[in-house]
Design a protein around this motif. Structure first.
Motif, PDB file in Angstrom:
ATOM      1  N   SER A  65       0.799  -1.813   0.267  1.00  0.00           N
ATOM      2  CA  SER A  65      -0.023   0.085   0.314  1.00  0.00           C
ATOM      3  C   SER A  65       1.072   0.980  -0.509  1.00  0.00           C
ATOM      4  CB  SER A  65      -0.921  -0.143   1.478  1.00  0.00           C
ATOM      5  OG  SER A  65      -0.358  -0.064   2.533  1.00  0.00           O
ATOM      6  N   LEU A  66       0.108   2.185  -0.064  1.00  0.00           N
ATOM      7  CA  LEU A  66       1.365   3.514  -0.626  1.00  0.00           C
ATOM      8  C   LEU A  66       1.914   3.883   1.709  1.00  0.00           C
ATOM      9  CD1 LEU A  66       1.503   6.358  -1.360  1.00  0.00           C
ATOM     10  CD2 LEU A  66      -0.658   7.019  -0.381  1.00  0.00           C
ATOM     11  N   MET A  67       1.007   3.367   1.969  1.00  0.00           N
ATOM     12  CA  MET A  67       1.140   3.949   3.560  1.00  0.00           C
ATOM     13  C   MET A  67       3.230   2.543   3.188  1.00  0.00           C
ATOM     14  SD  MET A  67      -1.780   3.841   5.903  1.00  0.00           S
ATOM     15  CE  MET A  67      -1.330   4.385   7.655  1.00  0.00           C
ATOM     16  N   ASP A  68       2.831   0.947   2.964  1.00  0.00           N
ATOM     17  CA  ASP A  68       3.652  -0.080   3.728  1.00  0.00           C
ATOM     18  C   ASP A  68       5.193   1.049   2.464  1.00  0.00           C
ATOM     19  OD1 ASP A  68       1.877  -1.533   4.424  1.00  0.00           O
ATOM     20  OD2 ASP A  68       1.550  -2.074   1.806  1.00  0.00           O
ATOM     21  N   VAL A  69       4.648   1.590   1.661  1.00  0.00           N
ATOM     22  CA  VAL A  69       6.059   2.669   0.805  1.00  0.00           C
ATOM     23  C   VAL A  69       5.836   3.679   1.120  1.00  0.00           C
ATOM     24  CG1 VAL A  69       5.793   0.958  -1.056  1.00  0.00           C
ATOM     25  CG2 VAL A  69       4.249   3.638  -1.166  1.00  0.00           C
ATOM     26  N   GLU A  70       5.589   4.196   1.797  1.00  0.00           N
ATOM     27  CA  GLU A  70       5.641   5.722   2.345  1.00  0.00           C
ATOM     28  C   GLU A  70       5.574   6.394   1.442  1.00  0.00           C
ATOM     29  OE1 GLU A  70       9.059   5.640   4.697  1.00  0.00           O
ATOM     30  OE2 GLU A  70       8.638   4.211   6.257  1.00  0.00           O
ATOM     31  N   GLY A  71       4.799   5.811   0.898  1.00  0.00           N
ATOM     32  CA  GLY A  71       4.518   6.836  -0.749  1.00  0.00           C
ATOM     33  C   GLY A  71       3.722   9.060  -0.539  1.00  0.00           C
ATOM     34  N   SER A  72       3.882   9.459  -1.734  1.00  0.00           N
ATOM     35  CA  SER A  72       3.109  10.645  -1.145  1.00  0.00           C
ATOM     36  C   SER A  72       1.980  10.681  -2.136  1.00  0.00           C
ATOM     37  CB  SER A  72       3.873  12.026  -1.372  1.00  0.00           C
ATOM     38  OG  SER A  72       5.472  11.624  -0.161  1.00  0.00           O
ATOM     39  N   ALA A  73       0.757  11.504  -0.964  1.00  0.00           N
ATOM     40  CA  ALA A  73       0.192  12.112  -1.914  1.00  0.00           C
ATOM     41  C   ALA A  73      -0.380  12.946  -2.713  1.00  0.00           C
ATOM     42  CB  ALA A  73      -1.387  11.062  -1.560  1.00  0.00           C
ATOM     43  N   LEU A  74      -0.622  13.242  -3.672  1.00  0.00           N
ATOM     44  CA  LEU A  74      -1.284  14.918  -3.587  1.00  0.00           C
ATOM     45  C   LEU A  74      -2.660  14.521  -4.946  1.00  0.00           C
ATOM     46  CD1 LEU A  74      -0.476  17.497  -5.705  1.00  0.00           C
ATOM     47  CD2 LEU A  74      -0.411  16.631  -7.461  1.00  0.00           C
ATOM     48  N   VAL A  75      -3.168  15.661  -3.586  1.00  0.00           N
ATOM     49  CA  VAL A  75      -4.721  15.655  -3.346  1.00  0.00           C
ATOM     50  C   VAL A  75      -5.544  16.416  -4.853  1.00  0.00           C
ATOM     51  CG1 VAL A  75      -7.170  15.040  -2.757  1.00  0.00           C
ATOM     52  CG2 VAL A  75      -4.913  14.217  -1.745  1.00  0.00           C
ATOM     53  N   VAL A  76      -6.046  16.117  -5.716  1.00  0.00           N
ATOM     54  CA  VAL A  76      -7.291  17.226  -6.302  1.00  0.00           C
ATOM     55  C   VAL A  76      -8.129  17.269  -6.509  1.00  0.00           C
ATOM     56  CG1 VAL A  76      -7.094  18.534  -8.759  1.00  0.00           C
ATOM     57  CG2 VAL A  76      -4.699  17.342  -7.881  1.00  0.00           C
ATOM     58  N   SER A  77      -8.935  18.497  -5.824  1.00  0.00           N
ATOM     59  CA  SER A  77     -10.594  18.643  -6.075  1.00  0.00           C
ATOM     60  C   SER A  77     -10.666  18.173  -7.201  1.00  0.00           C
ATOM     61  CB  SER A  77     -11.091  19.499  -5.432  1.00  0.00           C
ATOM     62  OG  SER A  77     -12.650  19.915  -5.196  1.00  0.00           O
ATOM     63  N   GLN A  78     -12.143  17.935  -7.534  1.00  0.00           N
ATOM     64  CA  GLN A  78     -12.349  17.258  -8.968  1.00  0.00           C
ATOM     65  C   GLN A  78     -13.840  17.562  -9.170  1.00  0.00           C
ATOM     66  OE1 GLN A  78      -9.960  16.803 -11.293  1.00  0.00           O
ATOM     67  NE2 GLN A  78     -11.515  17.101 -12.956  1.00  0.00           N
ATOM     68  N   PHE A  79     -14.809  17.928  -9.233  1.00  0.00           N
ATOM     69  CA  PHE A  79     -16.568  18.063  -9.164  1.00  0.00           C
ATOM     70  C   PHE A  79     -17.081  16.730 -10.461  1.00  0.00           C
ATOM     71  CE2 PHE A  79     -15.937  21.600 -11.292  1.00  0.00           C
ATOM     72  CZ  PHE A  79     -17.131  22.108 -12.024  1.00  0.00           C
ATOM     73  N   THR A  80     -15.511  17.387 -11.779  1.00  0.00           N
ATOM     74  CA  THR A  80     -16.330  16.688 -12.661  1.00  0.00           C
ATOM     75  C   THR A  80     -16.385  15.352 -12.481  1.00  0.00           C
ATOM     76  OG1 THR A  80     -14.152  16.689 -13.726  1.00  0.00           O
ATOM     77  CG2 THR A  80     -15.310  18.862 -14.022  1.00  0.00           C
ATOM     78  N   LEU A  81     -15.711  14.427 -11.723  1.00  0.00           N
ATOM     79  CA  LEU A  81     -15.985  13.270 -11.524  1.00  0.00           C
ATOM     80  C   LEU A  81     -17.452  12.952 -11.722  1.00  0.00           C
ATOM     81  CD1 LEU A  81     -13.507  12.288  -9.025  1.00  0.00           C
ATOM     82  CD2 LEU A  81     -13.585  11.579 -11.746  1.00  0.00           C
ATOM     83  N   TYR A  82     -18.384  13.910 -10.865  1.00  0.00           N
ATOM     84  CA  TYR A  82     -19.805  13.752 -10.775  1.00  0.00           C
ATOM     85  C   TYR A  82     -20.942  14.480 -12.271  1.00  0.00           C
ATOM     86  CZ  TYR A  82     -19.969  11.917  -6.245  1.00  0.00           C
ATOM     87  OH  TYR A  82     -19.803  10.748  -5.507  1.00  0.00           O
ATOM     88  N   GLY A  83     -19.912  14.355 -13.468  1.00  0.00           N
ATOM     89  CA  GLY A  83     -20.549  15.026 -14.116  1.00  0.00           C
ATOM     90  C   GLY A  83     -21.489  13.630 -14.797  1.00  0.00           C
ATOM     91  N   ASP A  84     -22.905  14.209 -15.414  1.00  0.00           N
ATOM     92  CA  ASP A  84     -23.830  12.879 -15.922  1.00  0.00           C
ATOM     93  C   ASP A  84     -24.172  13.891 -17.035  1.00  0.00           C
ATOM     94  OD1 ASP A  84     -25.384  11.512 -16.596  1.00  0.00           O
ATOM     95  OD2 ASP A  84     -26.805  11.064 -15.135  1.00  0.00           O
ATOM     96  N   CYS A  85     -23.120  11.998 -18.316  1.00  0.00           N
ATOM     97  CA  CYS A  85     -23.068  12.581 -19.736  1.00  0.00           C
ATOM     98  C   CYS A  85     -23.776  11.635 -20.238  1.00  0.00           C
ATOM     99  CB  CYS A  85     -21.908  12.236 -19.681  1.00  0.00           C
ATOM    100  SG  CYS A  85     -20.909  13.530 -19.145  1.00  0.00           S
ATOM    101  N   ARG A  86     -25.318  11.200 -19.561  1.00  0.00           N
ATOM    102  CA  ARG A  86     -26.049  10.230 -20.594  1.00  0.00           C
ATOM    103  C   ARG A  86     -26.815  10.543 -20.997  1.00  0.00           C
ATOM    104  NH1 ARG A  86     -27.752   6.767 -15.404  1.00  0.00           N
ATOM    105  NH2 ARG A  86     -27.673   8.778 -14.126  1.00  0.00           N
ATOM    106  N   LYS A  87     -27.324  12.191 -20.831  1.00  0.00           N
ATOM    107  CA  LYS A  87     -28.803  12.586 -21.813  1.00  0.00           C
ATOM    108  C   LYS A  87     -27.582  14.549 -22.336  1.00  0.00           C
ATOM    109  CE  LYS A  87     -32.519  11.910 -18.553  1.00  0.00           C
ATOM    110  NZ  LYS A  87     -33.561  12.133 -17.924  1.00  0.00           N
ATOM    111  N   GLY A  88     -27.497  14.201 -23.378  1.00  0.00           N
ATOM    112  CA  GLY A  88     -27.351  15.298 -24.288  1.00  0.00           C
ATOM    113  C   GLY A  88     -25.621  15.194 -24.450  1.00  0.00           C
ATOM    114  N   LYS A  89     -25.059  16.547 -24.502  1.00  0.00           N
ATOM    115  CA  LYS A  89     -24.034  16.406 -24.519  1.00  0.00           C
ATOM    116  C   LYS A  89     -23.230  17.218 -23.665  1.00  0.00           C
ATOM    117  CE  LYS A  89     -24.503  15.262 -29.198  1.00  0.00           C
ATOM    118  NZ  LYS A  89     -23.355  13.810 -29.288  1.00  0.00           N
TER     119      LYS A  89
END
Length: 150
Positions: A65-89
């Motif tokens: 895991s990230l904790m096992d390898v003592e890696g870092s994290a870069l966290v970016v807010s991304q509201f577009t992950l909630y973009g619903d593209c099922r209707k229209g364009k």
């Protein structure tokens, strides 16, 4: 809550030419907050992501895991992950959390990672950001918090 996780050799976020976050080996987390999310989803997501075994062990198997390898994290807010593209364009963002709620939960996620001892850098909430990365693998995963039960 939704996240896109990428294992990276390095990643960086810039806002108006200013570096707001920069990491070496670890993960880049694009984090989306939904309108029904709460601290419960934050805790679940932070535990899930920090414990994901997506780094290779000495035999080359993704077993650490990230904790096992003592890696870092870069966290970016991304509201577009909630973009619903099922209707229209044009995507609908109706299920994304309102900015004040999303920002509070985004900050809680970052705090949760830091309390686990993970070096955590960030983007800037609601800013136009330039994100650069070197994907390691490539390894890219999509994670959603469990459905709420009525």
């Amino acid at each position: 809550m939704k996240a896109v996780i990428q294992r990276v050799k390095k990643a960086m976020v810039e806002v108006d030419g200013e570096i707001t976050g920069k990491i070496g080996p670890g993960i880049l987390v694009f984090l989306g907050v939904g309108d029904e999310d709460s601290i419960k989803e934050v805790d679940w997501m932070a535990d899930k992501i920090s414990g994901l075994r997506i780094f290779e062990d000495e035999t080359g198997k993704m077993n650490l895991s990230l904790m096992d390898v003592e890696g870092s994290a870069l966290v970016v807010s991304q509201f577009t992950l909630y973009g619903d593209c099922r209707k229209g364009k044009r995507p609908s963002f109706a299920s994304a959390a309102k900015p004040e709620i999303a920002n509070a939960l985004y900050e809680d996620f970052i705090k949760n990672f830091r309390l686990k001892g993970i070096n955590t850098e960030t983007g800037r909430f609601q800013a136009m950001m330039d994100v650069s990365l070197v994907n390691d693998g490539p390894v890219t995963l999509i994670i959603e918090s469990p459905e709420k039960k009525a």
